[in-house]
Design a protein around this motif. Structure first.
Motif, PDB file in Angstrom:
ATOM      1  N   SER A  99      32.515  40.019  35.391  1.00  0.00           N
ATOM      2  CA  SER A  99      33.814  39.985  36.067  1.00  0.00           C
ATOM      3  C   SER A  99      34.674  38.806  35.604  1.00  0.00           C
ATOM      4  O   SER A  99      35.909  38.862  35.690  1.00  0.00           O
ATOM      5  N   PRO A 119      40.688  47.454  35.660  1.00  0.00           N
ATOM      6  CA  PRO A 119      40.411  47.987  37.008  1.00  0.00           C
ATOM      7  C   PRO A 119      38.964  48.474  37.102  1.00  0.00           C
ATOM      8  O   PRO A 119      38.562  49.383  36.373  1.00  0.00           O
ATOM      9  N   ASP A 120      38.206  47.878  37.981  1.00  0.00           N
ATOM     10  CA  ASP A 120      36.833  48.342  38.149  1.00  0.00           C
ATOM     11  C   ASP A 120      36.813  49.553  39.089  1.00  0.00           C
ATOM     12  O   ASP A 120      37.785  49.826  39.809  1.00  0.00           O
ATOM     13  N   LEU A 156      37.535  48.924  42.942  1.00  0.00           N
ATOM     14  CA  LEU A 156      38.956  48.764  43.268  1.00  0.00           C
ATOM     15  C   LEU A 156      39.637  50.130  43.319  1.00  0.00           C
ATOM     16  O   LEU A 156      40.386  50.446  44.245  1.00  0.00           O
ATOM     17  N   ILE A 202      38.520  52.092  46.431  1.00  0.00           N
ATOM     18  CA  ILE A 202      39.125  51.589  47.665  1.00  0.00           C
ATOM     19  C   ILE A 202      40.569  52.048  47.789  1.00  0.00           C
ATOM     20  O   ILE A 202      41.015  52.493  48.860  1.00  0.00           O
ATOM     21  N   ARG A 203      41.330  51.940  46.704  1.00  0.00           N
ATOM     22  CA  ARG A 203      42.727  52.393  46.723  1.00  0.00           C
ATOM     23  C   ARG A 203      42.808  53.898  47.006  1.00  0.00           C
ATOM     24  O   ARG A 203      43.663  54.355  47.776  1.00  0.00           O
ATOM     25  N   LEU A 236      31.947  43.961  37.015  1.00  0.00           N
ATOM     26  CA  LEU A 236      32.886  45.026  37.350  1.00  0.00           C
ATOM     27  C   LEU A 236      32.117  46.341  37.357  1.00  0.00           C
ATOM     28  O   LEU A 236      31.524  46.714  36.351  1.00  0.00           O
TER      29      LEU A 236
END
Length: 469
Positions: free
Chosen positions: A233, A241-242, A245, A248-249, A326
């Motif tokens: 990371s 962008p992992d 992320l 979650i979005r 990540l």
């Protein structure tokens, strides 16, 4: 006097006395059934489900009401052999209607035994409750049918004209995977004018409930990928962008700011509900101090008539195994409750479309393992529904509630498809403190007694033609 021509008051009194006298035997037989750990999940020993089926078979045979009682297993759509279920058939005499009685004898796993106050498979009476896995869901449903039939037999005599079918399923807790083939194979033995499904709940221990609405359900997995493999990371974080992320979005797009579902194409059913105190509901749900309810509108409307989306599982590194990397891939399991009145195929298409349209940063998304069950609405003005409400009113000595359920019973759609002309009545033996599926599951014995009496009254009155008046 021909006992089938008893005046209405005498009939009710006789059935009430017979149910009361039979309660000790009913509780003892329910206890024996609870001792069998009939978990239908794939990882558990199927011999216990077979033993449970054999036990129920004996209970049905002991009534002396059925020419034969048979155990069957059928393959599901994927060729997997389903768990053993039972069929008993007593044909109606000419001019009399037929009722099919449904319950299931399989149970959920007990979970961590240390969270139980009593042994999960050793039935224990404390106060007015019988504790044990399956004591309510749904072995009490099995015994409610048997006890109601015995009361009917002993009060009306063995030659009554009503046709009786019994279907006791063995894998409801494992998704009813072979339910549709089971129904198709035994359609002639299970066809009826009314179907009673004893697998729901009541508003409280003093008020009966007839379930008139069930939300549908669709479950699926979402896999999000952004990288070929994990990276340090510190080397790439902040620019790359992992998958976590991105996931979650994506998940956050399912809801509005107040927690309402934000998926275009999912509908809300419009129906009146009685006002319920949010403070009382918060206590019932055991919300922690300061935690707010989500969505808007009356509480029961949110639970019964609005869609909801829940993420029930995540495949991701655990906190104990977290490293400074990540994530390249994250997978979640999603459960969406569908409002009554919406076709589940349309809902599933709307959900999959939403996932693909809201994938952030160009992340690769895959939707898999889709499972679907339609919602259900009851015509409460139907003659059988009206007769059941009247029978509940007399048995419980209070006005019954017409309730919805936030959960789903997908096999109801199979009943509707196979027997489109039958009235389906979803009755309950549970109450808010039953704790079905949870540790310390229990059956309130007063509820069980009143549920048996309500069903016995319905059967006696239905065979006398009162539903047609």
């Amino acid at each position: 006097m021909n006992e089938q021509n008893l005046p209405a008051d005498d009939l009710e009194r006789a059935l009430r006395d017979r149910v009361e006298l039979g309660m000790p035997a009913t509780i003892a037989r329910l206890s024996d059934l609870v001792r069998i750990p009939s978990v239908s999940w794939d990882a558990f020993d199927p011999a216990h489900v077979r033993a449970s089926a054999e036990h129920v078979k004996q209970l049905l045979e002991d009534t002396g009401m059925f020419p034969k009682v048979e155990i069957h297993q059928h393959e599901d759509a994927e060729g997997r052999l389903g768990q053993p279920g039972l069929v008993a058939h007593r044909p109606a005499r000419e001019g009399f209607p037929t009722v099919t009685l449904y319950a299931h004898h399989d149970v959920q796993p007990e979970g961590n035994p240390e969270t139980w106050n009593t042994p999960p498979y050793e039935p224990t009476i404390i106060g007015d409750r019988l504790y044990g896995r399956g004591s309510s869901d749904d072995k009490a449903g099995v015994l409610s049918h048997i006890a109601a039939l015995e009361a009917l037999r002993d009060v009306l005599g063995e030659d009554f004209g009503l046709g009786i079918n019994v279907f006791i399923e063995g894998e409801e807790e494992n998704g009813s995977r072979s339910f549709a083939p089971f129904l198709a194979a035994h359609a002639d033995e299970l066809r009826a004018d009314a179907i009673i499904v004893a697998d729901s709940d009541n508003p409280d221990t003093e008020t009966p409930g007839l379930t008139v609405a069930l939300r549908g359900n669709t479950t699926f997995d979402i896999t999000v990928r952004t990288l070929e493999h994990a990276w340090h990371s510190g080397m790439f974080g902040g620019a790359v962008p992992d998958a976590m992320l991105a996931m979650i979005r994506l998940l956050n797009s399912f809801w509005t700011e107040d927690g309402s579902v934000a998926v275009e194409g999912l509908i809300t059913h419009s129906a009146e509900v009685e006002a319920r105190s949010e403070d009382e509901f918060r206590k019932e749900a055991e919300l922690l101090d300061g935690v707010q309810l989500i969505s808007s509108g009356p509480v029961d409307a949110r639970l019964w008539y609005q869609p909801s989306i829940t993420v029930t599982g995540i495949d991701a590194p655990t906190v104990a195994n977290a490293s400074n990397t990540l994530s390249s891939e994250i997978k979640v399991h999603v459960s969406c409750r569908i409002a009554p009145g919406q076709d589940v195929d349309a809902a599933a298409e709307a959900l999959e479309r939403h996932v693909r349209e809201h994938a952030p940063f160009g992340a690769h998304v895959e939707v898999s393992n889709l499972d679907k069950g339609n919602a259900f609405l009851v015509d409460v003005d139907g003659p059988a529904a009206q007769l059941m409400l009247a029978s509940m009113r007399d048995a419980w000595e209070t006005e019954p509630a017409k309730t919805g359920i936030g959960g789903s019973i997908p096999f109801i759609a199979d009943f509707v498809r196979e027997f489109p002309d039958a009235e389906i009545l979803v009755t309950g033996i549970e109450d808010p403190q039953t704790m079905a599926h949870s540790p310390n599951e229990s059956q309130h014995l007063g509820v069980l007694r009143r549920a048996i009496l309500a069903e016995a009254l319905f059967l006696a009155r239905y065979q006398r033609g009162e539903a047609a008046r």
